[in-house]
Motif scaffolding. Structure first.
Motif: not given
Length: 446
Positions: A230, A427-428, A227, A7, A254
Motif C-alpha cells: 500500500h 487502500r490502493a 496489502g 489512501e 488492494l
C-alpha cells in the motif's frame, strides 16, 4: 525512502473508478469489429509490440473512439531463453539480439543498440497514450541486476520520449516477480523503493505463480501480500491476473485496476522462462492453446466439449448459459461474452461505495459462485454424450466438486480477512482518468 501511506478519504460514499485494461492478443480482428459497432465496453487497451504490424488499423480505431492505448514492448519476454524465439521475435527491436535473447547491455545507458530509443519512436509514430517501461523478470537468478538496470531504463525512456516529441505520452512501470518472493517483506521493500523518483503514473504487478481461481489459503495470502504494497505511492494495476481473485483484490481496495486478455493472458507463469523453448507438439494448431469459456457465476472456465456435456444434463443449460440466448451463443461468441462479463464486473463494483465493496463482493459475486459451483457439481451429464465428445465425465465432475468445496472455504477465509481489516485500512491509490489524444492532450472519465 520514507514511504507515505496513500489512501482514499474516509468518506463512505466515495466511488473511485477502477482501471480496466484489455490486453489484445490474437483476437484483434474481432476487437476491431466490436469497436466499429460501439460494442467494445473497455476504455483502455494494451497492444503487444510483436503484433503491431497486424494491428495498426486497430490502433487507429481505438484513437477514433477515445480508447486509451498502451504499448507493451515485451522486453521481458525478449530477454527470456524460452520466449525470445517465439511470437515475441516479431517485436521491432528483437533484431538487436541477433537471434539471441536481449541482455543487460541492450538497456544500459549508452548502449550501442538503441532499443529504448526505438521503443520511444514507435510509441510516438503510432500515437500511443502510454508505454510500459522496459522492465524484466526480477526472479531471474541469471541476471540479478535487472532491478537497477530497469530503473535507469525507465528514466532513459522518459528522456527518449521527450526528445522524440512524445512529451504527452505517459509511462507505466511493470514489476514482474515470483509470487513466492513477493510474499517476503524484504522483497516488497525493495520493490517499493523503486517508485520514489521514477517518472511513472502507475505500477503494474505481474506475479508468476498467482492464479485467478480462488482457494482459501492462496487467496488470503495473495491479498495479504498486496496489502503490504500500500506504500507504493502510485496506483497499482494487476497485470495478467483474471478470474475472481482479481475482483476480490479490487473489492478489498488492494489494487486500482487490472489488465487481462479476453479468455487469454489471465495468468502469468515465468517458471520455465530460463529453459530453451519446447518443440511444438503435433496437436498444436497455430498460436495459443485450446479456447476455454468463462462461465458467469461459476468462478472457473470450461472447454467447449465440457460446456456441451454439462448443458445436456438436466438444469445444466440454465446454470451455464444463463442470460444468453443459448449454448450456441456462448460457443460461437465466447470472446464477446467474456468481454461483456468483464465489463459488467467492473461496472457493478464501481457502483458500490469504496468502503462497502468488500461486503458487496462477499454477499453478491462470492455468494453466487458458492451457490452455482455447488449446483454445477451436482449435475448428472449423460455419459453417452461425454464419450462422444471424449470427455472423462468422472474426472470432470470430481474437479467441479473440488471447485465447489474450494469456493465454500474461500468464502469463509475472505470473511475472516474482512474482519481482520479495519474500515480505515490503507487502500490502493485510484488510477487516473482515461487518457486519450484527439487534437490535443485530453482527459476523459471512463
Amino acid at each position: 525512502m520514507t514511504a507515505k501511506i496513500l489512501e482514499f478519504p474516509g468518506v463512505t460514499q466515495a466511488q473511485p473508478p477502477i482501471a480496466q485494461f484489455i490486453r489484445i492478443g490474437e483476437s484483434h480482428t474481432k476487437i476491431a469489429e466490436l469497436v466499429s459497432m460501439d460494442r467494445f465496453p473497455a476504455r483502455r487497451a494494451v497492444l503487444k509490440a510483436s503484433r503491431l504490424q497486424y494491428q495498426r488499423r486497430l490502433i487507429e480505431l481505438f484513437k477514433q473512439h477515445g480508447i486509451e492505448t498502451v504499448l507493451d514492448p515485451q522486453v521481458a519476454e525478449l530477454a527470456s531463453l524460452r520466449k525470445f524465439a517465439a511470437q515475441e521475435r516479431n517485436a521491432p527491436w528483437a533484431r538487436h539480439g541477433n537471434n539471441q535473447p536481449l541482455g543487460p547491455d541492450h538497456f544500459r545507458k549508452g548502449a550501442s543498440t538503441d532499443v529504448i530509443g526505438e521503443i520511444a519512436r514507435t510509441a510516438v509514430e503510432l500515437g500511443f497514450d502510454t508505454v510500459l517501461s522496459p522492465t524484466h523478470y526480477l526472479a531471474d537468478d541469471e541476471i540479478p541486476d535487472w532491478f537497477n538496470i530497469d530503473r535507469e531504463a525507465c528514466i532513459a525512456l522518459r528522456e527518449a520520449l521527450d526528445r522524440e516529441g512524445g512529451r504527452r505520452i505517459s509511462i507505466d512501470y511493470p514489476v514482474l516477480h515470483a509470487l513466492k518472493q513477493l510474499q517476503q517483506s524484504e522483497v516488497r521493500s525493495e520493490v517499493l523503493s523503486a517508485f520514489g523518483s521514477l517518472p511513472v503514473e502507475n505500477a503494474w504487478l505481474r506475479m508468476s505463480g498467482a492464479d485467478g481461481g480462488l482457494g482459501p489459503e492462496t487467496t488470503r495470502r495473495l491479498l495479504t501480500m498486496l496489502g503490504g504494497l500500500h506504500n507504493i505511492g502510485v496506483p497499482l494495476i494487476l497485470d495478467q491476473l483474471g478470474g475472481p481473485t482479481s475482483v476480490a483484490a479490487l473489492a478489498f481496495g488492494l489494487a486500482s485496476g487490472r489488465a487481462i486478455g479476453i479468455s487469454e493472458m489471465e495468468r502469468f507463469d515465468a517458471s520455465q522462462w530460463h529453459k530453451p523453448p519446447e518443440p511444438k507438439r503435433d496437436d498444436e494448431q497455430g498460436f495459443g492453446r485450446t479456447f476455454r469459456y468463462a462461465i458467469e457465476g461459476l468462478g472457473r472456465t470450461l472447454s467447449g466439449a465440457e460446456v456441451k456435456v454439462l448443458t445436456e444434463a438436466r438444469g445444466g443449460k440454465k446454470l451455464l448459459v444463463g442470460r444468453l440466448g443459448g449454448v450456441t451463443d456462448l460457443l460461437e461468441n465466447g470472446r464477446e461474452v467474456h468481454l461483456d462479463q468483464i465489463s459488467r464486473e467492473i461496472d457493478a463494483l464501481e457502483s458500490v461505495p469504496l468502503l462497502r465493496r468488500d461486503d458487496w463482493f462477499l454477499t453478491k459475486p462470492m455468494a453466487q459462485m458458492v451457490r452455482t459451483s455447488r449446483q454445477v457439481a451436482e449435475l448428472k451429464p449423460p455419459r453417452d454424450q461425454a464419450e462422444l465428445l471424449k470427455v472423462n465425465v468422472d474426472g470432470l465432475m470430481k474437479r467441479l466438486g473440488d471447485h465447489a468445496k474450494a469456493m465454500s472455504k474461500t468464502q469463509i477465509a475472505l470473511e475472516a480477512f474482512r474482519e481482520s481489516r479495519s474500515e480505515d485500512a490503507p487502500r490502493a491509490r485510484p488510477a487516473g482518468l482515461v487518457r486519450i489524444k484527439k487534437e490535443e492532450r485530453k482527459w476523459e472519465q471512463r
